[in-house]
Design a protein around this motif. Structure first.
Motif, PDB file in Angstrom:
ATOM      1  N   THR A  56     -17.490 -36.264 -15.594  1.00  0.00           N
ATOM      2  CA  THR A  56     -17.451 -37.704 -15.327  1.00  0.00           C
ATOM      3  C   THR A  56     -16.485 -37.937 -14.175  1.00  0.00           C
ATOM      4  O   THR A  56     -15.352 -37.454 -14.203  1.00  0.00           O
ATOM      5  N   VAL A  57     -16.942 -38.676 -13.166  1.00  0.00           N
ATOM      6  CA  VAL A  57     -16.107 -38.978 -12.008  1.00  0.00           C
ATOM      7  C   VAL A  57     -15.949 -40.491 -11.896  1.00  0.00           C
ATOM      8  O   VAL A  57     -16.941 -41.221 -11.932  1.00  0.00           O
ATOM      9  N   ASP A  58     -14.714 -40.941 -11.773  1.00  0.00           N
ATOM     10  CA  ASP A  58     -14.421 -42.350 -11.544  1.00  0.00           C
ATOM     11  C   ASP A  58     -14.292 -42.540 -10.035  1.00  0.00           C
ATOM     12  O   ASP A  58     -13.264 -42.201  -9.447  1.00  0.00           O
ATOM     13  N   VAL A  59     -15.343 -43.053  -9.411  1.00  0.00           N
ATOM     14  CA  VAL A  59     -15.365 -43.155  -7.951  1.00  0.00           C
ATOM     15  C   VAL A  59     -14.445 -44.251  -7.412  1.00  0.00           C
ATOM     16  O   VAL A  59     -14.268 -44.360  -6.202  1.00  0.00           O
ATOM     17  N   HIS A  60     -13.834 -45.018  -8.304  1.00  0.00           N
ATOM     18  CA  HIS A  60     -12.842 -45.993  -7.858  1.00  0.00           C
ATOM     19  C   HIS A  60     -11.460 -45.352  -7.736  1.00  0.00           C
ATOM     20  O   HIS A  60     -10.531 -45.968  -7.218  1.00  0.00           O
ATOM     21  N   ARG A  61     -11.349 -44.084  -8.201  1.00  0.00           N
ATOM     22  CA  ARG A  61     -10.068 -43.377  -8.140  1.00  0.00           C
ATOM     23  C   ARG A  61     -10.101 -42.128  -7.276  1.00  0.00           C
ATOM     24  O   ARG A  61      -9.055 -41.606  -6.900  1.00  0.00           O
ATOM     25  N   THR A  62     -11.282 -41.615  -7.004  1.00  0.00           N
ATOM     26  CA  THR A  62     -11.406 -40.402  -6.184  1.00  0.00           C
ATOM     27  C   THR A  62     -12.763 -40.402  -5.515  1.00  0.00           C
ATOM     28  O   THR A  62     -13.671 -41.130  -5.911  1.00  0.00           O
ATOM     29  N   GLY A  63     -12.902 -39.590  -4.508  1.00  0.00           N
ATOM     30  CA  GLY A  63     -14.202 -39.417  -3.893  1.00  0.00           C
ATOM     31  C   GLY A  63     -15.131 -38.656  -4.829  1.00  0.00           C
ATOM     32  O   GLY A  63     -14.681 -37.847  -5.650  1.00  0.00           O
ATOM     33  N   LEU A  64     -16.411 -38.902  -4.714  1.00  0.00           N
ATOM     34  CA  LEU A  64     -17.376 -38.270  -5.605  1.00  0.00           C
ATOM     35  C   LEU A  64     -17.373 -36.748  -5.436  1.00  0.00           C
ATOM     36  O   LEU A  64     -17.279 -36.017  -6.419  1.00  0.00           O
ATOM     37  N   ILE A  65     -17.467 -36.275  -4.208  1.00  0.00           N
ATOM     38  CA  ILE A  65     -17.518 -34.826  -3.996  1.00  0.00           C
ATOM     39  C   ILE A  65     -16.207 -34.159  -4.417  1.00  0.00           C
ATOM     40  O   ILE A  65     -16.241 -33.195  -5.188  1.00  0.00           O
ATOM     41  N   PRO A  66     -15.031 -34.646  -3.992  1.00  0.00           N
ATOM     42  CA  PRO A  66     -13.790 -34.005  -4.460  1.00  0.00           C
ATOM     43  C   PRO A  66     -13.635 -34.041  -5.983  1.00  0.00           C
ATOM     44  O   PRO A  66     -13.170 -33.071  -6.585  1.00  0.00           O
ATOM     45  N   GLY A  67     -14.035 -35.132  -6.615  1.00  0.00           N
ATOM     46  CA  GLY A  67     -13.940 -35.225  -8.069  1.00  0.00           C
ATOM     47  C   GLY A  67     -14.824 -34.211  -8.765  1.00  0.00           C
ATOM     48  O   GLY A  67     -14.418 -33.563  -9.743  1.00  0.00           O
ATOM     49  N   VAL A  68     -16.037 -34.040  -8.251  1.00  0.00           N
ATOM     50  CA  VAL A  68     -16.956 -33.053  -8.815  1.00  0.00           C
ATOM     51  C   VAL A  68     -16.394 -31.648  -8.605  1.00  0.00           C
ATOM     52  O   VAL A  68     -16.388 -30.823  -9.520  1.00  0.00           O
ATOM     53  N   ILE A  69     -15.917 -31.363  -7.410  1.00  0.00           N
ATOM     54  CA  ILE A  69     -15.333 -30.050  -7.118  1.00  0.00           C
ATOM     55  C   ILE A  69     -14.204 -29.746  -8.104  1.00  0.00           C
ATOM     56  O   ILE A  69     -14.155 -28.671  -8.698  1.00  0.00           O
TER      57      ILE A  69
END
Length: 126
Positions: A56-69
């Motif tokens: 689960t990625v919170d795109v309001h706190r991090t970028g989608l790609i960096p969060g997934v990585i």
């Protein structure tokens, strides 16, 4: 000089992309309640092979790609990172940054990740 040993940046990137494409990994974008969390991973913790995983990625706190990585690092190298104890997040953050630095300066690689992530989100209906 001898042959370079250990994981290369390219090998880490390939392993993470392979994990992302695995049918065992699901991905969603959603707000997280933990004030420090940017992304989260829930997975079966089997030593021999990683079990199913929900990233689960919170795109309001991090970028989608960096969060997934970042979360895929925890998934793919759970036991290795866990050995770092109190420094687990520090190590994961450093590797995440190194992988992201490779991707953000290479539009072809970045697009490959974007498509893989979008495919996962499409699978989940989100």
């Amino acid at each position: 000089m001898g042959q370079k040993r250990g994981l290369t940046a390219a090998a880490v990137e390939r392993a993470l992309l392979k994990a992302l494409r695995s049918p065992r990994v699901r991905l969603r974008v959603a707000p997280l309640s933990d004030s420090d969390a940017r992304a989260d991973m829930v997975a079966s913790r089997r030593k021999a092979s990683p079990g199913p995983c929900l990233v689960t990625v919170d795109v309001h706190r991090t970028g989608l790609i960096p969060g997934v990585i970042h979360e895929l690092l925890h998934y793919r190298w759970f036991w290795t990172l866990a050995d770092w104890g109190d420094y687990e997040e520090t190590v994961a953050d450093a590797i995440e940054q190194a992988v992201w630095d490779r991707l953000r300066h290479d539009s072809v690689k970045r697009e490959r990740w974007r498509r893989a992530i979008q495919g996962k989100l499409d699978e989940a209906g989100g």
